[in-house]
Design a protein around this motif. Structure first.
Motif, PDB file in Angstrom:
ATOM      1  N   ARG A  55      -4.592  16.313 -52.947  1.00 25.72           N
ATOM      2  CA  ARG A  55      -3.439  17.202 -52.806  1.00 25.72           C
ATOM      3  C   ARG A  55      -3.101  17.736 -54.186  1.00 25.72           C
ATOM      4  N   ALA A  78      25.819  18.608 -45.737  1.00 27.82           N
ATOM      5  CA  ALA A  78      25.142  19.308 -44.664  1.00 27.82           C
ATOM      6  C   ALA A  78      25.632  18.861 -43.305  1.00 27.82           C
ATOM      7  N   PHE A  83      21.758  21.499 -41.980  1.00 35.82           N
ATOM      8  CA  PHE A  83      20.572  20.660 -41.958  1.00 35.82           C
ATOM      9  C   PHE A  83      19.431  21.372 -41.236  1.00 35.82           C
ATOM     10  N   ILE A  86      17.928  23.862 -43.552  1.00 33.46           N
ATOM     11  CA  ILE A  86      16.986  23.234 -44.480  1.00 33.46           C
ATOM     12  C   ILE A  86      15.647  23.004 -43.784  1.00 33.46           C
ATOM     13  N   ASP A  87      15.750  22.512 -42.586  1.00 31.42           N
ATOM     14  CA  ASP A  87      14.556  22.300 -41.784  1.00 31.42           C
ATOM     15  C   ASP A  87      13.759  23.596 -41.664  1.00 31.42           C
ATOM     16  N   TYR A  90      12.041  24.632 -44.935  1.00 30.44           N
ATOM     17  CA  TYR A  90      10.817  23.877 -45.165  1.00 30.44           C
ATOM     18  C   TYR A  90       9.667  24.483 -44.373  1.00 30.44           C
ATOM     19  N   GLU A  99       6.824  25.876 -52.277  1.00 30.75           N
ATOM     20  CA  GLU A  99       7.497  24.585 -52.281  1.00 30.75           C
ATOM     21  C   GLU A  99       9.003  24.780 -52.408  1.00 30.75           C
ATOM     22  N   LEU A 102      15.138  20.982 -53.774  1.00 32.52           N
ATOM     23  CA  LEU A 102      16.524  20.901 -53.318  1.00 32.52           C
ATOM     24  C   LEU A 102      17.440  20.414 -54.427  1.00 32.52           C
TER      25      LEU A 102
ATOM     26  N   PHE B  75      16.049  11.675 -47.603  1.00 33.90           N
ATOM     27  CA  PHE B  75      17.332  11.558 -46.918  1.00 33.90           C
ATOM     28  C   PHE B  75      17.293  12.248 -45.571  1.00 33.90           C
ATOM     29  N   GLY B  76      18.159  11.788 -44.687  1.00 30.18           N
ATOM     30  CA  GLY B  76      18.248  12.390 -43.372  1.00 30.18           C
ATOM     31  C   GLY B  76      19.498  13.227 -43.278  1.00 30.18           C
ATOM     32  N   ARG B  77      19.891  13.583 -42.084  1.00 35.68           N
ATOM     33  CA  ARG B  77      21.116  14.367 -41.950  1.00 35.68           C
ATOM     34  C   ARG B  77      22.246  13.590 -42.577  1.00 35.68           C
ATOM     35  N   SER B 103      13.932  15.156 -50.772  1.00 40.99           N
ATOM     36  CA  SER B 103      13.126  15.630 -49.659  1.00 40.99           C
ATOM     37  C   SER B 103      13.836  15.245 -48.369  1.00 40.99           C
ATOM     38  N   ALA B 104      13.995  16.208 -47.496  1.00 41.42           N
ATOM     39  CA  ALA B 104      14.772  15.958 -46.284  1.00 41.42           C
ATOM     40  C   ALA B 104      13.891  15.537 -45.120  1.00 41.42           C
ATOM     41  N   LEU B 105      14.408  14.615 -44.364  1.00 43.82           N
ATOM     42  CA  LEU B 105      13.763  14.231 -43.115  1.00 43.82           C
ATOM     43  C   LEU B 105      14.483  14.929 -41.986  1.00 43.82           C
ATOM     44  N   THR B 106      13.779  15.802 -41.286  1.00 44.80           N
ATOM     45  CA  THR B 106      14.432  16.504 -40.190  1.00 44.80           C
ATOM     46  C   THR B 106      13.670  16.223 -38.914  1.00 44.80           C
ATOM     47  N   SER B 107      14.140  16.843 -37.861  1.00 43.40           N
ATOM     48  CA  SER B 107      13.489  16.596 -36.584  1.00 43.40           C
ATOM     49  C   SER B 107      12.032  17.020 -36.623  1.00 43.40           C
ATOM     50  N   SER B 108      11.770  18.120 -37.313  1.00 43.07           N
ATOM     51  CA  SER B 108      10.399  18.615 -37.284  1.00 43.07           C
ATOM     52  C   SER B 108       9.636  18.232 -38.550  1.00 43.07           C
ATOM     53  N   ARG B 109      10.204  17.338 -39.321  1.00 46.48           N
ATOM     54  CA  ARG B 109       9.574  16.996 -40.596  1.00 46.48           C
ATOM     55  C   ARG B 109       9.678  15.488 -40.753  1.00 46.48           C
ATOM     56  N   ARG B 113       5.255  13.727 -43.560  1.00 48.61           N
ATOM     57  CA  ARG B 113       5.344  15.076 -44.117  1.00 48.61           C
ATOM     58  C   ARG B 113       6.223  15.100 -45.350  1.00 48.61           C
ATOM     59  N   SER B 116       4.546  13.348 -48.249  1.00 51.58           N
ATOM     60  CA  SER B 116       3.417  13.962 -48.923  1.00 51.58           C
ATOM     61  C   SER B 116       3.882  15.146 -49.747  1.00 51.58           C
ATOM     62  N   SER B 117       4.942  15.802 -49.308  1.00 48.99           N
ATOM     63  CA  SER B 117       5.387  16.903 -50.155  1.00 48.99           C
ATOM     64  C   SER B 117       6.115  16.354 -51.383  1.00 48.99           C
TER      65      SER B 117
END
Lengths: 338, 338
Positions: A55, A78, A83, A86-87, A90, A99, A102, B75-77, B103-109, B113, B116-117
């Motif tokens: 990577r 958020a 939120f 943000i999603d 990304y 990239e 945040l 972090f999450g919401r 780096s945010a943790l979202t529903s689609s991430r 993911r 790795s970012s």
DNA sequence: GAGAGCGACTATAGCGCTCTAGGGAAGTGG
DNA sequence: CCACTTCCCTAGAGCGCTATAGTCGCTCTC
């Protein structure tokens, strides 16, 4: 001395190049999808990268590159809507190989602080999600996009949902259902709250109900604020409105539950409309009619326009306003016959 | 003082060095507060840096350095509590000259993911704020600190508030006030909610009230969830508890307002205790007795221990548990005499 | 057959910084 | 007077990548 136990040497471009039997330059060309490599070596490099689990190092890449492909994102506390923005950012950035960096705005970390630490990453464009400020510093100094509200400064790109259109839809929907006494639950005194309130007033004027304008102020935009406002409304002992248009779904839902507890049927006695069309509004227990914002779409547009701007392409309009739809659910119904 | 940092060529270390009449190496020594520079040149370099508005480029710095001094934050919401944690992390990191990469943790991430970012920035330590997972991937592969909950894996540092102690304080406080029927409002089925529920059960046992254990489940940890649960409790038509210990302040406050609307006096008829001691609990209208968590302190400890670990120092205990205090306010009072 | 053109590839100079190895000047001791 | 330190300081080699300016065969054209 204390060797980090977790640090196996990282895989670098050079490793990939070696394994593929090409120069790092060619490997680089392949990795960044630049033209100038044959199909054969492209495949070979890609395979090598895959094998090694390579990577690219964002720091090195953005350092070496003229355009770092980095978007700075400023966000505040958020809520769900932010939120999801943000999603969406990304997703949109990833799609284009950019990239995100945040940076949070907190009580003890103001705009200047957050910006300067973002700046240490040398981003090439900035997105602001909040808190909504009327005059972002940095306007004009860096490509800046604001999502979700309007600012007057030139040189700032704006992507937002039309409050005007949204509240128009809401008010018209209610009028069609026979409502006339339509009140607005204002969510605090932030920029967005004011904009929506003004939009409500304008919408009421549009349908010739100027004299029915009634604004109930909440202290903030949380559920508790909505509850207090709703309770205050009931305590007022004046004639109740037959419909409520709230600043957002949280306030609307909170008001709804207060009303329910006072034996006021929704939508039988009173109709309620929210804003955002959040998961809350969509949940079966709440099932709230709401003005739909599509955060993913807003985010996508913002990134699209940032990329365009950074590539030197001209951007048509400084302000992009999305026209929302009204999602009608069971919280609105015909006005009670007087 | 500072030029326009965002237009034209950026100020680099070389510029600072030139202006101060020293080598970049020396300028670097001064900028990173390393030993080996005389007071005189130290002052000269600092002055030059100030004049030019110089800020080091994090990318270059972390690339060149053996230890990038970068902390990845997942972090999450972010509810209020998480947000204050982030705030605290920034403060603590800044104090030590470290940088945060969020780096945010979202529903689609998902975790993979987001990681790795983050990984593309080559951080040297990772902090997880949420969502609470039982087994973080990457445990053992990288110095990992989890804030706010417990995980069983070795090689994971933990910094958290003692739920056990917190709920013990809460229950004991109520018992001292004469309460016996003390119920718990459980906030969903997340790891933290379960831990607090278990802590509540243990605390009840401690005071010999096993048979009075009563758990009311909320669907989640938001205010609306608390409202629903409280309403359900009232509808149950069973004997009401005289005190409620909630998963967090949001739920407690929501329950409180539902009770108020049903003519149940707090604390006259029922006492309520929250968790977090958030701004909500402290607000005069709510004035909720609450178990205090100090996010800034948790964050500070986490950073401290990460820095220690990265510098190869041994860290005493893998798990740091802060003993919270109970902030007594007006939502708790003597049990109603039966 | 000399140049020109082209596609595929490589060498190499950075990007802005850190850090090791070493240089020179001054101080210390024999 | 010559080691031998010690203290400041500098040169220069990277860190992992990008991007420019080639090189090297070819084919094509006149």
């Amino acid at each position: 001395m204390a060797e980090q136990p977790w640090s196996g040497r990282r895989v670098t471009l050079a490793d990939v190049a070696k394994r593929a039997g090409v120069s790092t330059a060619l490997a680089s060309i392949v990795m960044r999808e630049a033209p100038g490599a044959s199909e054969a070596s492209r495949r070979r490099v890609l395979a090598a990268a895959e094998d090694l689990g390579y990577r690219p190092d964002v720091r090195a890449r953005s350092l070496a590159s003229l355009k770092p492909h980095l978007i700075g994102v400023l966000f505040g506390r958020a809520g769900r809507f932010h939120f999801e923005l943000i999603d969406g950012l990304y997703a949109a950035a990833e799609e284009r190989g950019w990239e995100l960096v945040l940076s949070a705005l907190t009580s003890s970390r103001d705009e200047a602080r957050a910006l300067s630490s973002l700046n240490d990453f040398r981003f090439d464009a900035l997105v602001m999600l909040g808190p909504p400020v009327a005059e972002p510093m940095l306007a004009g100094q860096v490509p800046l996009t604001v999502i979700g509200w309007h600012v007057d400064q030139p040189d700032v790109d704006i992507v937002r949902t039309s409050d005007e259109h949204g509240l128009n839809l809401a008010v018209r929907h209610l009028v069609e259902l026979g409502h006339r006494r339509i009140a607005h639950l204002q969510g605090g005194d932030g920029l967005v709250a004011i904009a929506r309130r003004d939009a409500y007033v304008a919408a009421m004027r549009d349908v010739g109900l100027d004299h029915e304008v009634r604004i109930i102020e909440c202290a903030g935009e949380d559920q508790l604020d909505g509850q207090r406002a709703a309770r205050a409304l009931l305590d007022e002992n004046t004639e109740l409105p037959t419909a409520l248009v709230a600043f957002n779904d949280d306030i609307a839902a909170a008001a709804m539950s207060v009303l329910a507890q006072h034996g006021i049927d929704v939508p039988g006695d009173m109709s309620i409309i929210g804003f955002d069309d959040s998961a809350l509004a969509r949940s079966p227990e709440v099932d709230l009619t709401s003005v739909q914002q599509v955060p993913q779409e807003l985010a996508r547009l913002a990134v699209e326009r940032i990329v365009a701007r950074c590539e030197g392409r001209k951007v048509a309009d400084r302000e992009m306003v999305l026209e929302p739809e009204l999602k009608v659910r069971s919280s609105t119904g015909p006005a009670p016959s007087a």
